[in-house]
Each structure stands twice: as C-alpha cells, then as structure tokens.
Enzyme design. Structure first.
Site: not given
Ligand code: UD1
Length: 416
Positions: A22-23, A116, A121, A304, A396
């Site tokens: 998925k990711n 969320c 996030r 995850d 999902r």
């Molecule tokens: C992706 C995955 C999700 C997985 C996560 C971490 C997808 C669709 N989803 O989510 O299943 O759990 O990676 O492996 O691929 N953060 C910030 N600022 C930012 C971005 C992130 O502070 O601009 C923080 C978030 O709040 C969170 C952490 O970083 O606490 C990890 O987020 P991130 O690695 O970005 O996860 P996603 O890409 O949203």
C-alpha cells in the site's frame, strides 16, 4: 458498516501471499503524474486507499484503468492540478501529489488533511523542503495553494526522517533545475521502490535507502511498466497472527530484509522462523516470552506493526514494554483491547504490558487501520466470539483480509 465476527482459538496454518505494498503503490501512482506518457503498474492491491487515490487522479482529469488482475494503467495528462477536501480527508496520503504537481505544472492546490486518529501528523517538513526549492505556499480556505516559477535543486536537511516529506521532496526534485540532496532522509523500502520507479522513468536518483539521497534534475520523464514490492506490513501482520494463535504460517512474498527487526523480535519472544527467498515461515507452540520493543523509523521496528506486536505480547509470560517513537498518539486501540482481558497500561509513549494467559472475546471497535488489524489478531487468539466493528479502517490497507485468514483456518465472517 461491516463487522468481523471471529470465533477464536484456532491456530492459523498454511500459506498466504502478501499483496502489493500500500505505502509504495500510492506514491507510484502520484509519481506517474510526473511522466509525459502513460504508466503501467502491476501487483496493485485492491484496497480502499488505492481506490481513493484512483479518485484523486481521476478528479484531476487523469485517465486511470484498474482491471481485475491487479494491473493499473495511468495516463497522467491532468486538466487541473488540484486535490479536493473530501478525498484528502478520506486519505491523508493524498498530500503526496503536492510535490509532483508542483514539479510538473508549477502549481498545485491540495486540501489540508486535518486531524488524524494516530496523532497530529504535521506536514511542516514537506512544506519547508518544497519552499527551500523555490515553491511559494499559502494556506487559503483550507487548501495549500502552491506555485513556483521553477523549482531549483538545493540541500534539504530533514529534522526527522519523515517518509512523506522524503517522498514529496524526492518527486519535486526529479524535475527541478540542478541537484537536490535530501539529508536525514527516510530509509523505508517504499522510498527505494519509489526511487527505482522514478529512475526507470528517466530520473537520476542515487542513495535511496540511505540517509542521504542525491537527485539530479532532468527535463522530462517517460511512462514505464513497473511491479510494486510486496507489503511488508501485511506480511508482518500475518507472521504475528501465526505466532499469536500458536500456528505455523508461511508468508509468500515476505522479504526478510524488509522485516529484519520484526523477525528478530519474534525469535526473541520464542517463535521459530525460517527465511527463504521471498518467503518467511513462523511457528510458535507455547506462550511467548516477554520482550521490549522500541518503534523507530526503518530499519527500526515499524510503527505500523506496533499494535499487532503489543497484542502478541499481551499474551506473553512476563512484562513487556513497547515504546512508540514515531507517532505521538498511536495507542488508541488499547482501551478496546483491554476489554478482552489484557493488562496494558499506557504511560506517555510507552505501553507497559503485563502478560495474561488468556484473552476473552468481546465486541470491540477498530480505531484505525493497524489498531483494527491488531484487534482482529486478538480475536483470533481469544476464547469465544469477538466482534470487531468499523472494519472500514482495516479495508483501507488489507486486501481480502477475511478470505486470507479463512484460508489459514480462521473462523471469521463479515456481517453488515
Ligand atoms: C507513512 C506511512 C505510514 C507509516 C509512517 C511511518 C504512507 C501512506 N503512510 O506515513 O503508514 O506509519 O510513514 O513509517 O506511506 N512529521 C512531522 N512533520 C512532517 C512530517 C512528519 O513532524 O512534515 C512527523 C509526524 O507527525 C509523525 C512522524 O513525523 O509523528 C512520522 O511521519 P511520516 O514519516 O511523515 O509518516 P507518513 O509519511 O505520514
């Protein structure tokens, strides 16, 4: 809305095949927007998030054909560089179209994702990175409105190795002018898959899978045929399901190099595991031993699979501590789980798990995708009937979850 009805106590036995990741596929679909010509993606899982992304692309005017055989055709010519609120609010990952749209069309209007149920996030790192490359981004009426006179390569150091920020910046950088270096980049296998897809399209990316990714911008990208990697989270869920039910399951398509820490933690808890090319078998015939697990970005233990391993350890002999270091609020499912007889206490970002010898079936509610899957695993191990409601969360990200579990011997059905 659908509910799973599970009659627990049946050891899972047999073989199951992991679907496409998925990711990874969601990002490949977004990356196809960068191409001048159509893309074909194979091994695409039929899950709700993929259907939502299909809607996002179609809403922009792209032609998407998703046939019965897990193959997807995308003709990426879009008429509007926009993602609307009703789709982005269904799936936060839609924000990933921001980078490709900016790079290809010089503008993008993408709804802000909002709340969320696994934490706040933030997406500040996506925005900061794109702005440092020459994007101007404003917030208007609940949308990010972004434009650029042309993205320029630059050094983008990330405060945290965010998966989404790494991907958005990577996709913006492939068509930018000059060289971009992403420092402290996320190292997840899905990032490597995205880089492989983009390189096949003609991009020049080096170092994906490491902490520093170098991207030399190119003028244009062309469509390709590409097969998405197997889903390591789905594979890990089945491995844990086998262990928690004292069964023996082989997951075909599971790549042990994507699951190293999961495998070593299951071994530490007492499971027997054998690894072959693209196949992992797990068995466990007694109660697991208590262990500690620290969730970290890849190659650490994946967030995850945090709910699933917590459920597993809730049946262990002794006290385990699971520490969540990626999301701030990813223990919402624990209140539901404790209704089944577990003894899990949350202190800050730690779950303190006092193992019990038995779980009891109960009606519980899926709070989110992985928390929901973990409650299903609890139901499979519990004595009596468990009814998991709000299973749309689970749909999902898990393709044919009920059918795959049934094939392994689980007694599970769906009621509306
Ligand atoms: C992706 C995955 C999700 C997985 C996560 C971490 C997808 C669709 N989803 O989510 O299943 O759990 O990676 O492996 O691929 N953060 C910030 N600022 C930012 C971005 C992130 O502070 O601009 C923080 C978030 O709040 C969170 C952490 O970083 O606490 C990890 O987020 P991130 O690695 O970005 O996860 P996603 O890409 O949203």
């Amino acid at each position: 809305m659908g509910k799973f009805v599970i009659e627990g106590g049946q050891p899972l036995k047999g073989k199951v095949k992991a679907s496409g990741a998925k990711n990874a596929v969601l990002k490949l679909m977004a990356a196809s927007l960068l191409s001048d010509t159509p893309c074909f993606i194979s091994n695409v899982p039929k899950i709700r998030d993929v259907f939502t992304m299909v809607e996002v692309l179609r809403w922009m005017g792209a032609e998407v054909d998703f046939d019965g055989d897990h193959r997807m055709f995308i003709n990426p010519k879009v008429s509007k560089a926009e993602a609307p609120y009703d789709l982005v609010s269904q799936m936060r990952a839609s924000i990933i179209v921001l980078g490709p749209l900016l790079a290809k069309y010089g503008k993008a209007k993408v709804a802000m994702p909002g709340g969320c149920n696994i934490g706040s996030r933030k997406i500040d790192l996506h925005l900061k990175g794109l702005e440092s490359m020459g994007a101007e981004i404003e917030v208007k009426g609940g949308f990010f409105e972004a434009k650029t006179k042309g993205l320029r390569g630059t050094l983008v150091p990330l405060d945290f190795p965010s998966v989404g920020a790494t991907e958005n910046i990577l996709m913006a950088a492939v068509l930018a002018d000059g060289e971009t270096v992403i420092e402290n980049a996320a190292r997840e296998p899905e990032i490597v898959d995205l880089a492989n897809f983009l390189n096949k399209m003609g991009a020049q990316i080096k170092g994906a899978g490491g902490t520093s990714i170098k991207i030399k911008g190119v003028r244009r990208l062309k469509g390709v045929n590409y097969q998405v990697i197997p889903d390591r989270i789905e594979a890990g869920t089945f491995l844990i399901a086998a262990a928690i039910t004292n069964g023996e399951v082989t997951v075909e398509g599971a790549r042990s190099e994507h699951l190293e820490l999961v495998i070593s933690k299951l071994r530490e808890a007492g499971a027997k595991i054998s690894e072959k090319d693209n196949e992992v078998t797990v068995s466990l015939s007694k109660r697991p031993q208590a262990i500690d697990v620290a969730v970290l970005p890849f190659p650490g233990f994946p967030t995850d699979l945090q709910p699933q391993i917590t459920v597993f350890l809730s049946l262990a002999e002794g006290i385990s501590i699971v520490t969540e270091n990626v999301f701030e609020n990813r223990f919402l499912y624990v209140d539901e789980l404790n209704r089944m007889g577990t003894d899990v206490r949350i202190e800050g970002h730690h779950a303190i798990i006092r193992g019990v010898s038995k779980l009891y079936g109960a009606p519980v509610k899926a709070t989110d995708l992985r928390g929901g899957a973990a409650l299903v695993l609890a139901g499979l191990a519990a004595e009596g009937e468990t009814i998991v409601s709000d299973i749309y969360h689970i749909e999902r990200g898990y393709e044919n979850f009920k059918e795959k579990l049934e094939k392994l011997g689980a007694r599970i059905s769906i009621i509306e």
